[in-house]
Design a protein around this motif. Structure first.
Motif, PDB file in Angstrom:
ATOM      1  N   UNK A 136      -1.955   7.045  -0.707  1.00 15.73           N
ATOM      2  CA  UNK A 136      -1.850   6.043   0.358  1.00 15.73           C
ATOM      3  C   UNK A 136      -0.413   6.092   0.880  1.00 15.73           C
ATOM      4  N   UNK A 137      -0.249   5.854   2.192  1.00 16.83           N
ATOM      5  CA  UNK A 137       1.125   5.869   2.702  1.00 16.83           C
ATOM      6  C   UNK A 137       1.734   4.481   2.497  1.00 16.83           C
ATOM      7  N   UNK A 138       3.082   4.439   2.511  1.00 15.12           N
ATOM      8  CA  UNK A 138       3.773   3.169   2.363  1.00 15.12           C
ATOM      9  C   UNK A 138       3.370   2.216   3.502  1.00 15.12           C
ATOM     10  N   UNK A 139       3.227   2.791   4.721  1.00 13.05           N
ATOM     11  CA  UNK A 139       2.860   1.923   5.868  1.00 13.05           C
ATOM     12  C   UNK A 139       1.480   1.294   5.652  1.00 13.05           C
ATOM     13  N   UNK A 140       0.552   2.111   5.123  1.00 16.45           N
ATOM     14  CA  UNK A 140      -0.796   1.576   4.857  1.00 16.45           C
ATOM     15  C   UNK A 140      -0.721   0.427   3.867  1.00 16.45           C
ATOM     16  N   UNK A 141       0.070   0.637   2.824  1.00 18.42           N
ATOM     17  CA  UNK A 141       0.215  -0.424   1.819  1.00 18.42           C
ATOM     18  C   UNK A 141       0.783  -1.675   2.479  1.00 18.42           C
ATOM     19  N   UNK A 142       1.831  -1.494   3.282  1.00 18.03           N
ATOM     20  CA  UNK A 142       2.467  -2.661   3.900  1.00 18.03           C
ATOM     21  C   UNK A 142       1.480  -3.381   4.804  1.00 18.03           C
ATOM     22  N   UNK A 143       0.702  -2.597   5.578  1.00 19.38           N
ATOM     23  CA  UNK A 143      -0.196  -3.291   6.507  1.00 19.38           C
ATOM     24  C   UNK A 143      -1.305  -4.009   5.736  1.00 19.38           C
ATOM     25  N   UNK A 144      -1.714  -3.448   4.600  1.00 21.13           N
ATOM     26  CA  UNK A 144      -2.728  -4.168   3.798  1.00 21.13           C
ATOM     27  C   UNK A 144      -2.144  -5.441   3.194  1.00 21.13           C
ATOM     28  N   UNK A 145      -0.930  -5.336   2.687  1.00 17.64           N
ATOM     29  CA  UNK A 145      -0.308  -6.531   2.080  1.00 17.64           C
ATOM     30  C   UNK A 145      -0.123  -7.644   3.118  1.00 17.64           C
ATOM     31  N   UNK A 146       0.144  -7.264   4.381  1.00 17.07           N
ATOM     32  CA  UNK A 146       0.345  -8.333   5.379  1.00 17.07           C
ATOM     33  C   UNK A 146      -0.988  -9.036   5.708  1.00 17.07           C
TER      34      UNK A 146
END
Ligand code: CAA
Ligand code: NAI
Length: 698
Positions: free
Chosen positions: A353-363
């Motif tokens: 998973x990319x860091x951006x994907x993780x960030x967008x899921x966490x938001x």
């Protein structure tokens, strides 16, 4: 000529549209249609080239799987000969591919002289997932276009690769936005003008390297050995690709056909075919028709951010649905949210998973400590402790918080949904959504309908399962629903086998060799032995009886051996993960046999499999009779996706049909005589056995 192939002229080019809804399965009529259209193209001097495309939503999903096992599937013209006919055509044949080109569909395209795909197309050879190999030249043509290594990966995984990847690997020539027809017509004109045709079977360069180094095939087989354990087809795929690299073209094609024919009638292929159709069948609910309105799920709520609540929250975020998760205590909320972040981070660290994907899921995830935060949620899933009073209190409170029409779901694994629903003024909106642990990984959702659950609630939750990329199976209310109820006799017998002479490692090995990812004791150690301990205490208090009961599990719990999480359970876990036999447990087991006056005997692996699985199947028959599961295939899907029942055995009810319902029944009668009433054959099992019928005949 049938209308399975629609024919149009575009100038001097004959355009054939494969037309066999819903997926343009290459059944006999379609194969005949292609052959006849090619005859027509060849006979007509005004035709300079041919384009093959799919009518409707895709190019073709391959052979018509429902024809397998019938004479039609092998009847002439068979697919290999149609593919050869295309490849050897004197006039250029171009594939215009949209949607999906899978299996025989891709094999048809690989036989064409040029392939154009639209950007959103997915292309691959998923035959391996059906327990077979590509049987119409796929294992011979794909490596000639991609090289052996890429072909082995694609064919043994069954991956449907996006068009861009397919182009990069060399099995698509051109990728275009939107409808590929125009680009295909242009390519056909170019090829007709140049007169030069690239016939895939004549390409040698890409397979030359493997021809010089046949050891690559053994190495590849080793690399998939763990993942493909028990399955025949992946290894047969490797053998077929090896034939492409080591034999002359026609002999390679003949070898592929021979391997294909050997597999297509096998019980593994029948089981995997059954699994394919069962996975689709479970979505069909007789009294909830397809046109039942489905509510939009734009936002979600989860109550409880523990083991299950955290995973369920991730499922919503993964599907792009904003989700609010509520804990009653701020510290527990922080812990829960941290665990979610850690889980995502681990996926990022593994490069999945990319860091951006993780960030967008966490938001998409919001934490709260007051249920009032759920007032706008379209669906709310409760995942607090498994205590009826607590669940009733939560649902009572939800009644005044949730907006009208919101779906009120509970993740209970055992409790009565009807009692939970009665705590609200809207039982029609209450349903069980029983996720399996770890909830962000396991694909099964047992959706539990209560007496008053409305069709719209059911339709919405079944649809939600798909959106969360899960397989939803609708079941009825009973202790343990379908999966855990059937697990009961399986675990019970595993315990009795210990009293009679087996040890945990032997039982686990026999079940592992049958094809489960782990045996019953390793599974309990992973889930936590305290969970089953609590359930057994409740069940024995609710339903006291004098039937046989093994207390070994309780003795182990009394020592605090709850499993992997405590460093020991049925097995020792010195490194925290790997089971090794425990001397303490062996002592308890042997002592228990002595105390019960049971003379320990040698128990065969076959007995272990039959003693554990036949009572499980017997319970499945009861579950069917009571209407808790609608059909045998619903049970099979629960076991395939929730418990790792080996897919190449099709699920417990299909497995019973494979070994013979009568065989299972006769053995149950024998067990009944030897071990008493817990082994009494279910009336449905008896009825089917005596009528010489299968579960599939129900
Ligand atoms: N044959 C017969 N029926 C098929 C089929 C096939 N190859 N593929 C799909 N169907 C049916 C499904 O059972 C379903 O029927 P219901 O609506 O009655 O349930 C219907 O077509 C629609 O299918 P999905 O719901 O799966 O549709 P989707 O859009 O979600 O997925 C797909 C489309 C990716 C193509 C998916 O259907 C799929 O993976 N199909 C199987 C592909 C496959 O394995 N092909 C290899 C066939 S074997 C072969 O080709 C052997 C050979 O080499 C000669
Ligand atoms: P858990 O103990 O890990 O989590 C429960 C969470 O609920 C805790 O974090 C707790 O703080 C919170 N909680 C308790 N009361 C609350 C309240 N009033 N408001 C908000 N939060 C509250 O339990 P787990 O394992 O996640 O189980 C949850 C449910 O899922 C249970 O019903 C269980 O039977 C079911 N289940 C569990 C599975 C498993 O393997 N753990 C599998 C399938 C279902």
């Amino acid at each position: 000529m049938s209308d399975a192939v629609l024919i149009e002229r575009h100038g001097s080019i004959l355009v054939l549209s494969l037309n066999n809804p819903p997926v343009n399965g290459l059944g006999l009529a379609l194969r005949t249609g292609i052959s006849e259209a090619l005859d027509q193209a060849e006979a007509d001097d005004a035709v300079t080239a041919v384009v093959i495309k799919g009518a409707g939503r895709m190019f073709s999903a391959g052979a018509d799987i429902s024809e397998f096992g019938t004479p039609r599937s092998l009847a002439d013209p068979n697919l290999p000969s149609v593919c050869l006919r295309i490849e050897n055509s004197k006039k250029p044949v171009v594939a215009a591919i949209h949607g999906v080109a899978a299996g025989g569909g891709l094999e048809t395209a690989l036989s064409c002289h040029y392939r154009v795909a639209s950007t959103k197309t997915r292309l691959g050879l998923p035959e391996v997932t059906l327990g077979i190999i590509p049987g119409a030249g796929g294992t011979q043509r794909l490596p000639r276009l991609t090289g052996v290594e890429a072909a082995l990966k694609l064919i043994t995984s069954g991956e449907l690769a996006p068009a861009a990847k397919a182009q990069k690997l060399g099995y698509v020539d051109e990728v275009v936005e939107g409808d590929p027809l125009e680009a295909a017509l242009a390519a056909a004109e170019r090829l007709a003008a140049s007169g030069a045709l690239r016939r895939t079977m004549e390409i040698e360069e890409k397979i030359a390297e493997a021809r010089a180094n046949p050891g690559v095939f053994d190495e590849f087989a080793k690399s998939i050995a763990k993942k493909a354990r028990g399955f025949d087809a992946p290894f047969a795929c490797i053998e077929a690709v090896k034939a492409a690299a080591t034999l002359p073209g026609p002999e390679g094609l003949a070898k592929e056909r021979e391997i294909f024919k050997g597999l297509v009638g096998s019980s593994q292929a029948a089981s995997q075919r059954h699994a394919f159709f069962a996975e689709r069948e479970v979505a069909k609910i007789p009294d909830v028709p397809k046109d039942t309105p489905v509510k939009e799920i734009a936002t979600a709520g989860v109550i409880g951010c523990g083991t299950m609540g955290g995973g369920i929250t991730m499922n919503f975020a993964n599907a792009g649905i904003p989700v609010t998760v509520v804990e009653n205590d701020p510290a527990a909320l922080d812990r829960g949210l941290e665990t979610i972040a850690k889980n995502y981070q681990a996926t990022v660290d593994k490069g999945r998973m990319t860091q951006e994907d993780m960030d967008s899921r966490m938001t998409l995830i919001t934490g709260a400590t007051d249920m009032a935060a759920l007032s706008e949620a379209d669906v709310i899933v409760e995942a607090v402790f498994e205590e009826m009073d607590l669940k009733k209190q939560i649902f009572g409170a939800l009644d005044s918080v949730a907006k009208p029409g919101a779906i009120l779901a509970t993740n209970t694994s055992m409790l009565d949904i009807n009692v939970i629903a009665a705590a609200t003024s809207r039982p029609e909106s209450v349903i069980g959504t029983h996720f399996f642990s770890p909830a962000n990984v396991m694909k099964l959702m047992e959706n539990v309908r209560g007496e008053k659950t409305a069709p719209e609630t059911i339709a919405t939750v079944m649809d939600l399962s798909k959106k969360l990329k899960k397989v939803g199976v609708l079941v009825g209310v009973c202790d343990g629903f379908v999966g855990n109820r059937m697990l009961g006799p399986y675990l019970r017998e595993a315990g009795f086998l210990l009293e009679e002479g087996a040890l945990p490692a032997q039982v686990d090995k026999a079940i592992y060799d049958f094809g489960f990812p782990m045996g019953p004791f390793a599974m309990m150690d992973l889930a936590g032995n305290d969970v089953g301990w609590r359930i057994r205490k409740r069940q024995r208090a609710e339903n006291p009886n004098n039937l046989r009961y093994s207390d070994i599990a309780d003795q182990i719990c009394e020592l605090g051996r709850f499993g992997q999480k405590t460093g020991g359970g049925w097995h020792d876990y010195d490194d925290g993960r790997t089971p090794t036999p425990s001397a303490k447990v062996e002592e308890i087991v042997v002592e228990t046999s002595k105390r019960l006056g049971i003379e320990r005997r040698k128990i065969s692996d076959q007995e272990i499999v039959e003693r554990c699985l036949y009572p499980l199947i017997n319970e499945g028959a009861k579950v069917l009779e009571e209407g808790i599961a609608m059909r045998p295939c619903d049970i099979d899907i629960v076991w395939l996706f929730g418990y790792g029942f080996p897919r190449y055995r099709g699920g417990p009810m299909f497995y019973a049909d494979t070994v013979g319902v009568k065989t299972v029944y006769d053995k149950m009668c024998e067990f009944h005589e030897q071990h008493g009433d817990l082994m009494k054959p279910a009336p449905l099992l008896e009825k089917l056995a005596k009528a010489d019928k299968r579960f599939a005949d129900l």
